[in-house]
Scaffold this motif. Structure first.
Motif, mmCIF file in Angstrom:
data_model
loop_
_atom_site.group_PDB
_atom_site.id
_atom_site.type_symbol
_atom_site.label_atom_id
_atom_site.label_comp_id
_atom_site.label_asym_id
_atom_site.label_seq_id
_atom_site.Cartn_x
_atom_site.Cartn_y
_atom_site.Cartn_z
ATOM 1 N N LEU A 426 0.746 -1.303 -0.042
ATOM 2 C CA LEU A 426 -0.165 0.152 -0.133
ATOM 3 C C LEU A 426 0.746 0.922 -0.079
ATOM 4 N N GLY A 427 2.374 1.152 0.699
ATOM 5 C CA GLY A 427 2.753 2.356 0.336
ATOM 6 C C GLY A 427 3.536 2.489 -0.664
ATOM 7 N N LEU A 428 3.868 1.395 -1.450
ATOM 8 C CA LEU A 428 4.667 1.767 -3.026
ATOM 9 C C LEU A 428 3.827 2.108 -3.647
ATOM 10 N N LEU A 429 2.334 1.677 -3.738
ATOM 11 C CA LEU A 429 0.636 2.078 -4.298
ATOM 12 C C LEU A 429 0.782 3.797 -4.163
ATOM 13 N N LYS A 430 0.599 4.064 -3.136
ATOM 14 C CA LYS A 430 0.747 5.761 -2.825
ATOM 15 C C LYS A 430 1.921 6.126 -2.317
ATOM 16 N N TRP A 431 2.989 5.742 -2.742
ATOM 17 C CA TRP A 431 4.222 6.675 -3.064
ATOM 18 C C TRP A 431 3.669 8.002 -2.403
ATOM 19 N N PRO A 435 6.787 11.638 -0.426
ATOM 20 C CA PRO A 435 7.676 11.601 -1.572
ATOM 21 C C PRO A 435 9.433 11.514 -0.200
ATOM 22 N N GLY A 436 9.158 11.307 0.188
ATOM 23 C CA GLY A 436 10.551 11.349 1.574
ATOM 24 C C GLY A 436 10.688 10.017 1.716
ATOM 25 N N SER A 437 10.452 9.340 1.607
ATOM 26 C CA SER A 437 10.388 8.110 2.502
ATOM 27 C C SER A 437 10.396 7.430 1.013
ATOM 28 N N ARG A 444 11.239 -1.828 0.970
ATOM 29 C CA ARG A 444 11.015 -3.237 1.728
ATOM 30 C C ARG A 444 9.940 -4.080 0.798
ATOM 31 N N LEU A 445 10.050 -3.350 -0.829
ATOM 32 C CA LEU A 445 8.903 -4.088 -1.414
ATOM 33 C C LEU A 445 9.472 -5.862 -1.689
ATOM 34 N N ASP A 446 11.078 -6.143 -1.578
ATOM 35 C CA ASP A 446 11.239 -7.689 -1.254
ATOM 36 C C ASP A 446 10.271 -8.139 0.040
#
Length: 1729
Positions: A426-431, A435-437, A444-446
Motif C-alpha cells: 500500500l505504501g508503494l501504491l501511494k508513494w 515522496p520523502g520515504s 521494503r518491496l522484498d
C-alpha cells in the motif's frame, strides 16, 4: 447414332450404388461402394475403369452409379488424378473403412482374436461417419468428433499392424511434400508416443478396480472460494464463513435456538442492498440468515457467504451480525428481538483490508428496551477480542454491553484487486503521498508477499514507471526502481504457481504501458551491473536481473517503440550504439575466466537468447546477428557444454534466424559450432563412444560382482556419466541442425531464398553427419535423428549443390572415399532401416532422397572413375542400387490397393527409375564389364525377379550381355576384350562361370520366395530370342536357357510344395531337384539338397532313407587323404573336416547309425566291412577297428535276436492334373511303414490328398480323366520279387537272415487281378477263374533315398486257372513246411496258426481244398488242353507232396497239443488217413524232407565241414537218395556237434534218413538242447553222398507207414551216438547220375522271401481295392500262370523231382531299362549297399 463424348472434370468420379455383374463384352463388374473413374459417356452408358483395377477399361450403366463431386489434378501426366471434393476427415474415414473391411474378412476366416475389437471400431467409425455426413454438428462437437475418429483410426492401425498415420496438432494428416524431413520425423515420433500413451491409459483402465460409493445430498447454497485471482479478473470480494459460537441461556430455561443475521451496513447504519450472495445461482440479497440448531448453546455453522464490495470509491462499510432466538410458536417468534450483536470493519485503521484468518468477535448484549434498528453506537466499541486490552473496563455504549460469556468466530478471505492486506504494498501504491520515504518504501518491496504482488501487478508496475518518469532527469531512484521491477517480474516468471499471470504482464506491455523514456534508464542500470560485476552486491543484483532479462528487454523495446512513435527515430544511432555496447558487454562477460563469474555466465546463457526476438523489432538484423555471431564464436572457442549448446539452439529458434539477412551472418557460426561438436564426437565417439559403452557394460557387470557400494571407488559411475554427457551433447547438436534444416525448408522459395544457406550447411556438415551416422550404434535412438538430418540435407541439395560439393575435393582419393562412404550408408539404410516398418511415410521419403542422390552421384562416377577405372566404387554403386531396388518397402505388389495407389501418386515406382539407372551404368562400363562377371549375376538376378513386367523386360537382357562378356573374355591375362571379339581363338568361347553362378543364385533366390511362372516364361522368351540370333553362342545359349528354365520350373514346384504340410511331397520335390543337379554335374547344389532331404527324413523318423541319402554324399568321396574341395563340403554335423577320408569316415559312421536306428542292420554291416578294411589295411587304426568290430557284433546279434516288422509294398497311381506336377498321371510303388497294411496305407494316402477320390477299379483311365483337373487315386498291394541270391547256394541259412533279402533291395513288384473267362461253372467257379498279372520295375531299389519310387516299366500277362492252382499249392506247401519247422524249433510259439492251417487243409469247410482241382484231372480237360499235360502232372506231384507235410505237421501238432485240442487232433488224424489213402491212390507217394522227432539210435560219426554244403530248394526239400554203403560210410565218418558249438548237428543227417530203405530207420537219443528260436532252412551235402543212384520209395498205404517214417534226427551233443536199427537197403531204384547232376546245379530260387511269391499276390491282392485278407483265413486256390518268368523262381517244389524241364522258357528281360547316369558317382536313389 450416339457417339462417345468426354465428361466434365467435375463428373469424372462415381460411386456404385448397385452391384453390376458385367457379364457382357467390355463390361466392368463392380460391387456396392466401389469407386469408378469416368472418361466418356454415350447415352445411358459410361466408359471408364474401376479404381481397384485401373488396367481394365470398359463400360457400365449410368443408373448403377452416382456422380460424386471431384476435382482433377492435371499436374501429372495423362488424364490427371481424380480427387474427391469432400471433407478430408470424411475421405480418410471412407478409405479406412474400405481397407479395414478386407482385413476384417480375413480375420473372420481365421478366427483371429482381433476380430471383436476391429468389429467394434468399424461400427464406431460408421456411426461417426454418419454424423459427419449429416453436417449438423456445431464446430466444437465436430472438433471433438474429429479427435475421437483419429484416435480410433490410430488405435485400429496399431492393432492391425498398418502404417502409422502422421498427423499435426489439429489431427490433420501431414503432407510429406510440404514438410521437411526432420519435421516429418518428429511428427512420427509424436504419433508413436501418442499411440504408446493411449495404450498405457487403456491398460491402466483395465487394471484399475472401479469401487463406487454413491452419496446423495441436497445442496442449496454453494459458494466458491478460489485461492487465486485469475489473471484477467477484476475482483473485490470478501468471503465470510460463520464458524461457531457459544451463547448463554439468559432468561431461558433451555439453550437458545440461535439464528445469525448478517447485513452489510454503512457508517450511518444504512444497509447496503444486493451485496450478499448466498451461493452460485442465487440472486444477491441484503441480509443472510443462518441455519438454526435446536436448543444448541454451541452451534457450529460453517456457512460461507460472499460480500461483493464496490470497485470504485472508499470502502467504509462494516458487517453486522445479530443473534436472535427462534421459537416454534409463531406468535412468540414474532415478538422475539435480537439478544446480541457483533460486527467487523472491512478496512483496518491502516487502510488495509480484513486479514485472511479466523476472527474472534466481541458479542454485545442488547438491551431490548432501548434497542433501535438504526442505532450505530456499537461502532464505538471494539469489534475483536484482540482489541480489548487487559484491565480495560467492560465496553458499553447505549443498549450494547459486552457479554463476557458469549463468543462468536468467523473466517474471512479477501479476493480483491482493489484492496490489499499488505502495508508495504500500500505504501508503494501511494508513494506520492510521502515522496520523502520513497527509498525506504522501495527497499521494503522484498517483504511483500508474492501473491499480493501478482494481484496488484498492474498497479505496482504503474507506480514504478511513474516514479521513473517523475524523476526523468534524476537517477537517484533508478537502481531502486530497477530492483523493484526485477522483484515484481521475477514473481511472475520464476514462481511456477504464478506463471499463469504472464498473460497479464504481456497485456500490460501491449496496452497499459506508456513510459517512453525508461529504456535508457533500464539499460543504464543493466550496464552498470555488468561493469561492476566483480562487486558481490552488483553481481547478486545482476543474477536476479538476468533471470527476468526477457521482460526487462521487452520493457526497454516497448519504451523505445513508444518513443519512436511520439518523437521519431532521430536518435536511432545512439540507441543502436547503446544496445551494441550492452551486447558486447555480455560477450565480454563470457570471455572472463574468473570462477566467481560462472554463475552469472550460466544465467546469461540461459536467459539472453530469449531477448533476441524482441531486439529484432528495434535493432538492425545484421548488427544484432553480428553480435550473436560473436557470442557463438565465444562459445565455440571454449569447451562446449550442454548450456552453451542450448544457447545456439535457442538462437536458431529465434526470429533473427528466420530473417534471411540475419541468417546469412549467423548461420556460418552456428554451423561451425555444430561441426566442432561432430568432430569431437568423431574423436571421442566412433571409437570413443563405443569404448564408453563397453566400459559402461563392464561397469554394470563389475557392480553386480563387487556390489553397488564399491562402484564409485573404481570409477565406474564416472564412465556412465561421461557416456551420458557425450550422448546429451550429441542430441543437442542433432536438435540444432534439425531446426536449421527445418527453417531452411520452410523458407525455401521466400524472399532471399535458402540456396546459399543450404550450400553452407552441406559444405561444412554433410560428411561429418555421414561419418557420425556410421559411428553411432544402430541400437541408439539418436541414429534416427541423424538419418533424418542426412535425408533432409540431401533432399534440399540441388544439382549445383552436388557439383559444388564434389568440386570441393582437391584429392581424388578423398572424393572416392566420400562416395564410397555414402553408398555404403545408403546400402545399410535400405538393408537395415533405422525406422520402424510402420513408418511408411518416413521410409518412402528416405527412399526418394536416396534415389535422387544415386542419380546425381552416378554422374560423378561415370565422369571421374571410369578412366582411370576404379572397380570398387562401381561395385559399391551396383550393390547399393540393387539393394535399394529390391528392398521390401518398394515392393508395391505386397501392399493394399489404396496404399499402392497413394504411393504411386506421390513417389511413382522408384524401382523402374533405379533399374534404368543401373542399366545405364552397366552400358557405360564397356570393356570393364567382365570384372563383374559372375560377381553381379546374383544381384542382377535379384533385380530381375522383382514382380514388375516392365522392369523385368528391361533388365533380363543384361544376362545375355554378361554371357557375351565371358564368352569373348580373353584367355591370356594381357589381352583386351575388343581383341577377343575379333579373334575368336583368343577368347574363352564359353560362359561356364556365368552359368554356374546363375544356377546357384536361381536356386537360392527362388527357394527364398522370389520368382514365379511369369518370370520363367519371360526369361525363356527374352533370352531364347537373343541366343538364337547370336551365331557363335547359339548352341550353348539355347542349352543354357533350357537348363535354367527347367531349373526354375522345378524350384517353383519345390517352393510350392515346401509350404505345404505334406512331408512326402517335400521329399519327392527335393529328389526331383537332386536328379536335376546330378545330371548337370552341379555338385555344390547336389550336396546342398542331399542334406535338405536328409533333414526331412530325420524329422519324419525315416532313418533308413536318411542313411541312403547320406550314402550318396559318401559315394562322391574317395578313401584318400586329398584335400576336400569346397563343393563337397557342407555345414553338416561333422565339424571342420579337411580330407576325403575324414569326411567319408564321418559319413559312414552317421549312415551306420541311421541304418541301425532303422533296423536295416544288413546294410549297416556292409558299410562296417568297408570301413573295417580301411582301418585294418589303410590307416591301421586298430582302436577304431576294435570298436567297429564290437559294433558289428551287436548288429549281427540284432539280426538273429530282435524282431523287426516286415514292410508291405503298395502301388499308388495318381490320375488327373489336380495333383502336383511331379505326380500327375504317374504310378509309384510305396514301401509301407512297419506293420502297415492296405487299409491303413489307403487312409494315410487319402489324408495326404484330402481332395482326392479313390477309384474302384485298377483299369487305366482314359484322357478324359488324366487330362482333367480331378484327383483320382488307385491303391493296391503289390509283392516284392526277390532276385536270385547265389550267396546262400548250398548253405544252411536261418529264416531271419533270409527274410531281409525278400523285402529289401527290390525293384521288381507284382500284383494280380481275377478275370472270369468263359462260362462260369456253378459247382466249381475256380475252373474258369483266370488271373491278370502285372510285373512292375521301379526307377530305384527299395528302400532307397525315398520310401517310394516311380514305376518305369510294366509288363502284364495272364495266368490260367491251372497255373494258379500250381502256384497256390506251392505256396501252401511252403507255408505249411515253415510252420512245422518253426513250431519244432521254438516251443514258445503259439500253436494256433499251425492248428488252423492243418484244419483248413485236412478238413476244408469253405473253399473246398484240393477238391477244386479235380476238374484238371478229368480226361475231358486233358483232351481239351493237351498242352497242359505237364502242368497237370506237376499239380499232381504238389498234391502228393502235401501228404508227408501234413503227416509231419500232425506229428508236431500232436506233440504240442494241449488236452483241450486232443479231440481235434484225433479227428484230424482220422480224416487225414482217408485223405492220404485217396491221394496216394490217385497221385502216388511222395517223400518229405522234414525230419521226424522220434529218438533213434545211430552209430557214432563226426559232423562234416560246412564248407561242402550246397544250397537246395527249401520248399522242394529234395531227398538225396544214396546207396546203403555210401550212407553208412558217410555216417561212420561224421561227428554230430551241439548248437552251442555253432554247428547244426542234424543238418547232414536230415536227408540221410530218407535215403535209407523203407525197412531201415535211424534212431537217436533225444538231446537236452533245444533248437534255436529262429526258422532254419536246411540244405543237403551232396558231396559226401554217393551219386550212384536214388532209391525209389515204396508207397505205404497204412497208418503204420507214418510210424515207420518217424526216424527224424534232432540236436545231439558232440558225443551223441546214432544207432542203426534196421537194415540199410534201397527202397526204390537209384536215379541216374545225369538227372541228379541236373537237379543239383539248377539255379537257386527265391525261397527266402518271407512275403508271398508272385503266386501269393494272387491271394493277398486278388481284390487289391478291398481290405486286406486275413492271413489266417483260407483263400481259394488260384491257378498257375501260363507263362513263367523270373518270379516263378521263387516257387520251390517240395519233392525231389527236377521240374525245370516242365517249366516254360523264361521271358526276356524288360527292354525299358533306364539310361545310364553320368559318371558323377551313383545316381540319386541308387544304393551301393
Amino acid at each position: 447414332m450416339q457417339s462417345w463424348v468426354p465428361v466434365k472434370d467435375a463428373e469424372r468420379l462415381a460411386v456404385a450404388v448397385y452391384p453390376f455383374l458385367g457379364s457382357g463384352q467390355h463390361q466392368i463388374p463392380f460391387s456396392i461402394g466401389d469407386t469408378l473413374h469416368i472418361l466418356q459417356r454415350c447415352g445411358a452408358w459410361y466408359y471408364g475403369y474401376a479404381t481397384n483395377n485401373r488396367a481394365f477399361k470398359g463400360i457400365f450403366p449410368c443408373s448403377f452409379v452416382r456422380i460424386k463431386r471431384c476435382v482433377v489434378d492435371k499436374s501429372l501426366k495423362g488424364a490427371g488424378t481424380v480427387i474427391a471434393r469432400e471433407n478430408p476427415l470424411l475421405h480418410e474415414v471412407t478409405s479406412v473403412l474400405r481397407e479395414w473391411g478386407h482385413i476384417w474378412k480375413k480375420l473372420y476366416e481365421t478366427s483371429d482374436p482381433a476380430l471383436k475389437p476391429v468389429s467394434d471400431m468399424l461400427h464406431d467409425l460408421i456411426r461417426q461417419r454418419r454424423k459427419i455426413i449429416a453436417g449438423t454438428l456445431p464446430t466444437d462437437e465436430l472438433r471433438h468428433l474429429k479427435r475421437q475418429v483419429t484416435a480410433t483410426i490410430d488405435r485400429g492401425n496399431e492393432l492391425l499392424k498398418l502404417d502409422l498415420v502422421v498427423r499435426d496438432d489439429q489431427g490433420n494428416i501431414v503432407n510429406p511434400d510440404l514438410t521437411s524431413a526432420v519435421k516429418l520425423y518428429r511428427h512420427h515420433q509424436q504419433a508413436a508416443s501418442r499411440s504408446q500413451d493411449s495404450e498405457g491409459e487403456r491398460a491402466l483402465k483395465r487394471t484399475q478396480q472401479h469401487n463406487s460409493h454413491c452419496l446423495y445430498v441436497t445442496v442449496q447454497n454453494c459458494v466458491c472460494r478460489p485461492d487465486v485471482i485469475l489473471p484477467t479478473d477484476v475482483r473485490n470480494d470478501l468471503y465470510l464463513t460463520l464458524h461457531s459460537g457459544e451463547f448463554t441461556r439468559g432468561s431461558k430455561v433451555q439453550d437458545r435456538n440461535v439464528e445469525v443475521t448478517v447485513k452489510v451496513c454503512n457508517r450511518d447504519g444504512s444497509v447496503r442492498h444486493g451485496v450478499i450472495e448466498r451461493g452460485a445461482g442465487c440472486p444477491p440479497v441484503e441480509e443472510y440468515r443462518s441455519v438454526v440448531y435446536w436448543h444448541e448453546s454451541r452451534p457450529r455453522w460453517a456457512e460461507t457467504l460472499k460480500v461483493v464490495l464496490p470497485i470504485e470509491g472508499d470502502c467504509d462499510s462494516h458487517v453486522r451480525f445479530t443473534f436472535k432466538h427462534r421459537s416454534n410458536n409463531e406468535v412468540k417468534d414474532k415478538s422475539e428481538k435480537p439478544f446480541g450483536l457483533a460486527y467487523v470493519n472491512l478496512l483496518q485503521s491502516d487502510c488495509t483490508t480484513l486479514r485472511n484468518t479466523r476472527h474472534e468477535l466481541n458479542v454485545y448484549k442488547i438491551n431490548s428496551k432501548s434497542y433501535e434498528e438504526g442505532d450505530t453506537s456499537y461502532l464505538n466499541l471494539p469489534a475483536l477480542k484482540s482489541d480489548i486490552r487487559d484491565g480495560q473496563p467492560r465496553p458499553e455504549s447505549g443498549p450494547y454491553l459486552l457479554s463476557l460469556r458469549d463468543s462468536f468466530s468467523l473466517e474471512s478471505i479477501t479476493c480483491s484487486t482493489k484492496l490489499t492486506q499488505d502495508v508495504d504494498l500500500l505504501g508503494l501504491l501511494k508513494w506520492s503521498s510521502d515522496p520523502g520515504s520513497l527509498k525506504e518504501r522501495l527497499a521494503r518491496l522484498d517483504r511483500i508477499r508474492q501473491e499480493e504482488l501478482v494481484k496488484f501487478l498492474r498497479d505496482s508496475l504503474d507506480a514504478l514507471f511513474h516514479i521513473l518518469i517523475h524523476y526523468e532527469t534524476d537517477d537517484t531512484y533508478d537502481v531502486d526502481v530497477f530492483n523493484a521491477l526485477v522483484t515484481i517480474i521475477s514473481s511472475v516468471t520464476t514462481e511456477r504457481r504464478y506463471q499463469h499471470f504472464q498473460p497479464v504482464l504481456e497485456a500490460y506491455l501491449q496496452s497499459a504501458f506508456s513510459a517512453t523514456i525508461v529504456d535508457r534508464k533500464l539499460m543504464g542500470v543493466l550496464q552498470t551491473y555488468i561493469d561492476n560485476v566483480r562487486d558481490p552486491e552488483s553481481r547478486l543484483h545482476l543474477l536476479k536481473a538476468l533471470s527476468c532479462l526477457r521482460y526487462v528487454f521487452k520493457f526497454i523495446i516497448k519504451s523505445r517503440q513508444l518513443y519512436i512513435k511520439m518523437n521519431g527515430g532521430h536518435d536511432a544511432a545512439s540507441f543502436g550504439g547503446t544496445t551494441q555496447h550492452l551486447l558486447r558487454s555480455f560477450t565480454g562477460l563470457m570471455l572472463d575466466r574468473d570462477t566467481e563469474l560462472e554463475s552469472v555466465q550460466e544465467a546469461m546463457l540461459q536467459h539472453l537468447p530469449s531477448a533476441v526476438d524482441d531486439l529484432t523489432a528495434v535493432c538492425d538484423p545484421v548488427q544484432l546477428s553480428e553480435a550473436m555471431a560473436e557470442l557463438v564464436r565465444t562459445l565455440a572457442n571454449g569447451n562446449l557444454t550442454e548450456r552453451k549448446l542450448s544457447v545456439i539452439s535457442r538462437l536458431v529458434h529465434s526470429q533473427l534466424f528466420s530473417n534471411p539477412d540475419g541468417r546469412h551472418v549467423l548461420l556460418p557460426e552456428v554451423v561451425a559450432a555444430v561441426g566442432l561438436m561432430f568432430d569431437l564426437q568423431q574423436q571421442n565417439g566412433a571409437g570413443g563412444m563405443a569404448t564408453l559403452r563397453q566400459r559402461n557394460k563392464r561397469s554394470q557387470k563389475l557392480a553386480q560382482m563387487l556390489g553397488e557400494q564399491r562402484t564409485d571407488a573404481i570409477g565406474l559411475d564416472k564412465a556412465r556419466d561421461e557416456l551420458q554427457r557425450s550422448r546429451d551433447e550429441l542430441q543437442l547438436c542433432i536438435g540444432i541442425l534439425s531446426d536449421v534444416l527445418d527453417v531452411l525448408w520452410r523458407q525455401h522459395g521466400q524472399r532471399g531464398g535458402t540456396s546459399i544457406d543450404v550450400g553452407v550447411v552441406t559444405q561444412h556438415l554433410l560428411r561429418k553427419v555421414l561419418q557420425t551416422v556410421v559411428s553411432v550404434d544402430r541400437e541408439d535412438t539418436l541414429v534416427c535423428g541423424l538419418v533424418a538430418i542426412l535425408i533432409s540435407m540431401l533432399r534440399q541439395m540441388e544439382r549445383h549443390h552436388y557439383d559444388q560439393y564434389m568440386s570441393g575435393f582437391t584429392d581424388v582419393t578423398d572424393q572416392l572415399a566420400f562416395i564410397t562412404e555414402i553408398l555404403m550408408v545408403f546400402k545399410d539404410l535400405v538393408s537395415k532401416c533405422v525406422y520402424p516398418p510402420l513408418w511408411c511415410e518416413m521410409i518412402m521419403l528416405q527412399n526418394s532422397v536416396i534415389l535422387k542422390s544415386l542419380r546425381l552421384f552416378s554422374y560423378t562416377i561415370r565422369d571421374r572413375f571410369l578412366e582411370p577405372y576404379e572397380h570398387q566404387i562401381w561395385n559399391n554403386f551396383f550393390h547399393c542400387a540393387i539393394s535399394f531396388l529390391t528392398q521390401s518397402p518398394l515392393q508395391l505388389e505386397t501392399f493394399s490397393a489404396s496404399k499402392r495407389s497413394r504411393l504411386l501418386a506421390r513417389y511413382k515406382d522408384m524401382r523402374k527409375a533405379t533399374a534404368e539407372e543401373i542399366r545405364t551404368m552397366w552400358i557405360r562400363l564397356g570393356q570393364h564389364k567382365i570384372a563383374f562377371v559372375p560377381a553381379l549375376v546374383g544381384p542382377f538376378l535379384e533385380m530381375t525377379l522383382v514382380p514388375d513386367p516392365e522392369l523385368r523386360g528391361m533388365t533380363i537382357p543384361l544376362f545375355f550381355d554378361m554371357m557375351q562378356c565371358e564368352f569373348y573374355s580373353p584367355i591370356k591375362p594381357g589381352s583386351q576384350y575388343n581383341d577377343t571379339k575379333r579373334q575368336a581363338s583368343a577368347s574363352k568361347c564359353n560362359f561356364n562361370e556365368f552359368e554356374h553362378e546363375m544356377i546357384n543364385k536361381v536356386d537360392h533366390l527362388i527357394d527364398g520366395g522370389r520368382g514365379d511362372d511369369f518370370y520363367r516364361e519371360l526369361f525363356r522368351e527374352k533370352m531364347l530370342e537373343l541366343c538364337e540370333k547370336h551365331s557363335s553362342m547359339r548352341e550353348q545359349g539355347v542349352r543354357f536357357v533350357a537348363t535354367v528354365t527347367d531349373l526354375m520350373k522345378r524350384l517353383l514346384e519345390y517352393r510350392a510344395i515346401m509350404r505345404d504340410e505334406n512331408q512326402e511331397n517335400k521329399m519327392s520335390c527335393t529328389v526331383n531337384l537332386l536328379h536335376f543337379y546330378y545330371e548337370i554335374h552341379c555338385q555344390e547344389m547336389y550336396i546342398r539338397y542331399l542334406y535338405k532331404l536328409r533333414d526331412l527324413h530325420v524329422a519324419a523318423n525315416n532313418y533308413i532313407e536318411a542313411g541312403f541319402t547320406l550314402k550318396l554324399h559318401a559315394d562322391q568321396l574317395q578313401w584318400s587323404d586329398e584335400q576336400l574341395p569346397a563343393v563337397l563340403r557342407h555345414r553338416s554335423d561333422f565339424g571342420p573336416l579337411e580330407t576325403h577320408r575324414a569326411m567319408k569316415e564321418a559319413l559312414y559312421n552317421k549312415i551306420i547309425d541311421y541304418f541301425d536306428r532303422g533296423n536295416l542292420w544288413e546294410a549297416a554291416l556292409q558299410l562296417c566291412k568297408e570301413l573295417s578294411g580301411q582301418y585294418e589295411e589303410a590307416t591301421f587304426d586298430y582302436h577304431q577297428l576294435s570298436q567297429l568290430l564290437q559294433r558289428m557284433s551287436r548288429l549281427y546279434d540284432k539280426i538273429l535276436q530282435e524282431i523287426r516288422p516286415v514292410p508291405a509294398y503298395f502301388r499308388v497311381a495318381f490320375y488327373g492334373r489336380g495333383f502336383p506336377a511331379f505326380l500327375q498321371n504317374k504310378v509309384y510303388v510305396y514301401r509301407g511303414r512297419g506293420y502297415e497294411r492296405l487299409a491303413e496305407f489307403s487312409s494315410r494316402i487319402q489324408d495326404t490328398f484330402p481332395k482326392a477320390e479313390l477309384m474302384d477299379t485298377l483299369e487305366t483311365p482314359g484322357p478324359e480323366v488324366t487330362e482333367s483337373l480331378q484327383q483320382l487315386l488307385q491303391v493296391n498291394s503289390v509283392d516284392p520279387d526277390m532276385e536270385d541270391n547265389k550267396r546262400f547256394s548250398g548253405k544252411p541259412v536261418t529264416e531271419k537272415i533270409v527274410q531281409y533279402y525278400r523285402v529289401n533291395d527290390i525293384d521288381r513288384f507284382v500284383y494280380s487281378r481275377r478275370s472270369q473267362r468263359g462260362a462260369k461253372d456253378p459247382d466249381n467257379p475256380f475252373a474258369s477263374m483266370w488271373l491278370q498279372r502285372t510285373v512292375m520295375r521301379t526307377s530305384s531299389k527299395l528302400p532307397g533315398i525315398l520310401a517310394w519310387f516311380p514305376v518305369t516299366a510294366t509288363e502284364t500277362y495272364d495266368v490260367t486257372p491251372l497255373e494258379h492252382a500250381i502256384e497256390t499249392m506251392t505256396t501252401k506247401n511252403r507255408q505249411l513246411r515253415e510252420l512245422i519247422l518253426s513250431n519244432r524249433s521254438d516251443a514258445a510259439l503259439p500253436l494256433n496258426p499251425l492248428t488252423q492251417t492243418l484244419t483248413g487243409i485236412i478238413n476244408p469247410a469253405v473253399m473246398g481244398g484240393t477238391a477244386n482241382y479235380q476238374t484238371f484231372f478229368t480226361p475231358e480237360y486233358v483232351e481239351r488242353n493237351p498242352d497242359d499235360a505237364t502242368l497237370v502232372a506237376k499239380l499232381k506231384v504238389l498234391i502228393a507232396k502235401q501228404i508227408p507235410l501234413l503227416e509231419a505237421g500232425l506229428e508236431t501238432h500232436g506233440q504240442r497239443a494241449p488236452d483241450n485240442l486232443k479231440p481235434l487232433q484225433t479227428m484230424l488224424e482220422g480224416i487225414f488217413d482217408d485223405m492220404r489213402t485217396e491221394v496216394q491212390d490217385k497221385f502216388g507217394v511222395q517223400e518229405c524232407d522234414l525230419p521226424y522227432q522220434r529218438p533213434v539210435v545211430a552209430l557214432r560219426h563226426h559232423r562234416p565241414s560246412l564248407a561242402g554244403w550246397e544250397r537246395q530248394d527249401s520248399s522242394l526239400s529234395e531227398s538225396v537218395h544214396t546207396s546203403a554203403a555210401n550212407a553208412s560210410a558217410s555216417l561212420s565218418s561224421t561227428t554230430l556237434t551241439s548248437p552251442q558249438n555253432g554247428t547244426a548237428p542234424f543238418l547232414s543227417l536230415m536227408n540221410l534218413s530218407q535215403s535209407f530203405s523203407s525197412g531201415g530207420t535211424l534212431k537217436s537219443q533225444k538231446s537236452a538242447t533245444s533248437l534255436p528260436r529262429s526258422k532254419t532252412i536246411f540244405y543237403s551235402q551232396a558231396s559226401n553222398l554217393s551219386a550212384a543212384g536214388a532209391v525209389a520209395s515204396t508207397p505205404v498205404r497204412s497208418r503204420d507207414r507214418r510210424d515207420q517214417k518217424r526216424g527224424s534226427i534232432t540236436s545231439q551233443t558232440s558225443e551223441s551216438t546214432i544207432i542203426l536199427s534196421e537194415e540199410l537197403r534201397p527202397a526204390r531204384p537209384l536215379r541216374s547220375e545225369v538227372e541228379r547232376e541236373r537237379r543239383l546245379t539248377r539255379p537257386c530260387s527265391g525261397q527266402y522271401s518271407l512275403r508271398h511269391s508272385p503266386s501269393t499276390s494272387t491271394l493277398s491282392s486278388r481284390d487289391s481295392l478291398g481290405p486286406p485278407m486275413d492271413e489266417d483265413s483260407e483263400p481259394p486256390p488260384p491257378p498257375l500262370p501260363a507263362k513263367q518268368s523270373r518270379q516263378m523262381s521263387m516257387h520251390i517244389e517240395p519233392d525231389g523231382q527236377d521240374l525245370s524241364s516242365l517249366l516254360p522258357e523264361p521271358l526276356p528281360p524288360s527292354q525299358e531299362e533306364p539310361p545310364p547316369k553320368p559318371p558323377l558317382g551313383p545316381p540319386p536313389g541308387e544304393s551301393s549297399v
